[in-house]
Design a protein around this motif. Sequence first.
Motif, PDB file in Angstrom:
ATOM      1  N   UNK A 123       1.327  -1.717   0.290  1.00 28.43           N
ATOM      2  CA  UNK A 123       0.362   0.201  -0.336  1.00 28.43           C
ATOM      3  C   UNK A 123       0.988   0.839   0.438  1.00 28.43           C
ATOM      4  N   UNK A 133     -16.831   5.750   4.553  1.00 26.18           N
ATOM      5  CA  UNK A 133     -15.674   4.234   4.729  1.00 26.18           C
ATOM      6  C   UNK A 133     -14.569   4.846   5.037  1.00 26.18           C
ATOM      7  N   UNK A 173     -11.797   2.546   5.621  1.00 23.31           N
ATOM      8  CA  UNK A 173     -11.099   0.749   5.456  1.00 23.31           C
ATOM      9  C   UNK A 173     -10.490   1.346   4.280  1.00 23.31           C
ATOM     10  N   UNK A 174      -8.832   1.292   4.964  1.00 23.57           N
ATOM     11  CA  UNK A 174      -7.525   1.648   3.690  1.00 23.57           C
ATOM     12  C   UNK A 174      -6.860   0.384   3.562  1.00 23.57           C
ATOM     13  N   UNK A 175      -7.214  -0.669   2.001  1.00 23.14           N
ATOM     14  CA  UNK A 175      -5.738  -1.668   1.662  1.00 23.14           C
ATOM     15  C   UNK A 175      -5.753  -1.533   0.158  1.00 23.14           C
ATOM     16  N   UNK A 226      -4.990  -2.384  -3.088  1.00 23.80           N
ATOM     17  CA  UNK A 226      -5.545  -2.756  -4.524  1.00 23.80           C
ATOM     18  C   UNK A 226      -7.028  -2.172  -3.920  1.00 23.80           C
ATOM     19  N   UNK A 227      -7.413  -2.607  -5.715  1.00 29.29           N
ATOM     20  CA  UNK A 227      -9.685  -1.738  -5.809  1.00 29.29           C
ATOM     21  C   UNK A 227     -10.189  -2.623  -5.600  1.00 29.29           C
ATOM     22  N   UNK A 228     -11.154  -2.368  -5.610  1.00 32.63           N
ATOM     23  CA  UNK A 228     -12.753  -3.739  -5.008  1.00 32.63           C
ATOM     24  C   UNK A 228     -13.466  -3.861  -6.412  1.00 32.63           C
ATOM     25  N   UNK A 229     -14.235  -4.952  -6.368  1.00 33.34           N
ATOM     26  CA  UNK A 229     -15.613  -5.245  -7.302  1.00 33.34           C
ATOM     27  C   UNK A 229     -16.891  -4.773  -6.515  1.00 33.34           C
ATOM     28  N   UNK A 230     -17.432  -3.303  -6.997  1.00 32.58           N
ATOM     29  CA  UNK A 230     -17.877  -2.910  -5.569  1.00 32.58           C
ATOM     30  C   UNK A 230     -19.245  -2.258  -7.472  1.00 32.58           C
ATOM     31  N   UNK A 231     -20.455  -2.438  -6.127  1.00 30.73           N
ATOM     32  CA  UNK A 231     -21.828  -2.425  -7.103  1.00 30.73           C
ATOM     33  C   UNK A 231     -22.066  -0.945  -7.126  1.00 30.73           C
ATOM     34  N   UNK A 232     -21.610   0.093  -7.929  1.00 34.18           N
ATOM     35  CA  UNK A 232     -21.797   1.509  -7.608  1.00 34.18           C
ATOM     36  C   UNK A 232     -23.983   1.911  -8.476  1.00 34.18           C
TER      37      UNK A 232
END
Lengths: 331, 331
Positions: free
Chosen positions: B46, B245, B247-249, B251-257
Amino acid sequence: MRALLLDGELQFVEDYPTPTPAPGEALIRVRMAGICNTDMELVRGYMHFRGVPGHEFVGVVERAPDAEAWEGRRVVGDINAACGVCATCRAGRHTHCPQRTTLGISGRDGAFAEYLTLPVANLYTVPESLSDEVAVFTEPLAAACEILEQIHVHPTDHVIVLGDGKLGLLCAQVLALTGCELTVIGRHTQKLDILTRMGIATVHVEHDAPLEGIQGADIVVEATGHPDGYATARALVRPRGIVVLKSTYHGAVEANLTMATVNEITLVGSRCGPLAAALRLLERGMVNVTALIEACYPFDAIRTAFTHAGQRGARKVLVSLAAAAPPADES
Amino acid sequence: MRALLLDGELQFVEDYPTPTPAPGEALIRVRMAGICNTDMELVRGYMHFRGVPGHEFVGVVERAPDAEAWEGRRVVGDINAACGVCATCRAGRHTHCPQRTTLGISGRDGAFAEYLTLPVANLYTVPESLSDEVAVFTEPLAAACEILEQIHVHPTDHVIVLGDGKLGLLCAQVLALTGCELTVIGRHTQKLDILTRMGIATVHVEHDAPLEGIQGADIVVEATGHPDGYATARALVRPRGIVVLKSTYHGAVEANLTMATVNEITLVGSRCGPLAAALRLLERGMVNVTALIEACYPFDAIRTAFTHAGQRGARKVLVSLAAAAPPADES
């Protein structure tokens, strides 16, 4: 009655059953309907919808519980039919009722048919001064107005609208009313020119071209209709700024939410809006919707209309049923 | 000086150069430092950070421009070192200065060393009544306070904190101060029990177990530290509710926006917060941080401390340098 049916693919059918209004509902004869990007997404599988699509319409009330008040009236309608009694409805969030049906999108046949039904509570009378071609924009214009319902746009804010699609052009015009510094970023010169002629700043970008020299907006409205719009919006908004999410599409998106956290960005999902406010803006002539009309097809050419609406850069494609529909009793 | 160096992997080094304070900066002798989940994410890549990690600390000012005011003082510090003159800083958003360095995270060596430097403007004097073990929680507690800085939590709101990690436990305690209806959902019985003893409702879930019977919160604080937290938060919040939000991590996330748009959810990214407010809460005894301490290691055992901090369910692991550091001149 004649109807456009989505059942895996679109078919024009002659003998679809005319809908029967439930208690509290009106039967509405459709005069004109608009094709929305959401309709194209429904065909791609969004919401897994099966039935008659179409949610932008102007119609005339054919039957209603309070006949004297409503029958013969020209109306537009809120597409979310709520139960009215659950906790969400009682909290004033009718458009989010978990039991709701949504005209032409979820659980309720829509406007690409000679008749549709909606609760009388959802109807708004169209002022006489507005033509069908203008009034049919009430629903998408209300969705643009929803932005101002949700967030406070200051006259001193720098606002970017991302996307020059049909909804983007409406969002831009509504945001321009606030006096804010406004830039619309899009890929279609002809559509951007509509805004330029209204005194709205526009930036033309080629597909996948990096956006240089544009950044740090207080508010970015993501109205591209594409999954990649989020990443661009996040890159353009300033720390602690607001991204308004207007796009709905089939499928998820690879989103860097950590950068939203690090930059303390606020993302505001935004959907359907206040129809009464949209009608007021149309009546006052504050929004130019006729410039957004690409074409108007007769109803029996609706599949051709869909093809036209799906072409790159197409503006709003309308379908007219005004001259064609027989009385409901005979259909 | 002795320091923990991250250069692809963590190494304990004896001869790292003691940092030289820039104009306006203080040299601070570190007394105690805390290991944060962000430190573990740094090791995973990160921020692509290379240098000395560590951003939670208590120290004593060894040298400062205004010697009389600062030298010998026990301090904690805002980890964002801003330029102070750019448009972002002038707008009052110092923690988002695009030129900023961030202690132990980006562009500035951090607290897992005998000495660190920070601008004097970032320092806060620790009240005498607070031990090092308590004061070292100021920075993460401030991050929890940031939620209340960003959104209005009503005493009548139903709030869910997702995650019983170190930050989740602090967020829960800060949110409990508002009087709101609060439920903390986590996977570690022992950590949830800390909150239960404080009268905070908790729900224990197994990994990947569906959350049944819990939904419709006005506000959900996503503090799981995992990419899958977003989907759970979105499912738990009511339409037009707020997801914070945290959380910080990497990489990206598969998010249903699209579902955030349809449900008109507001997502609020939330990072660093007000240290002065955190110190006031600690001084008033309104937040129990000692219950959150897992272990305290001497500095030369810091790699063991990291291993311990990385164990499933571990609470806050501290590192003490108080007895060990020689004067800066000799290092």
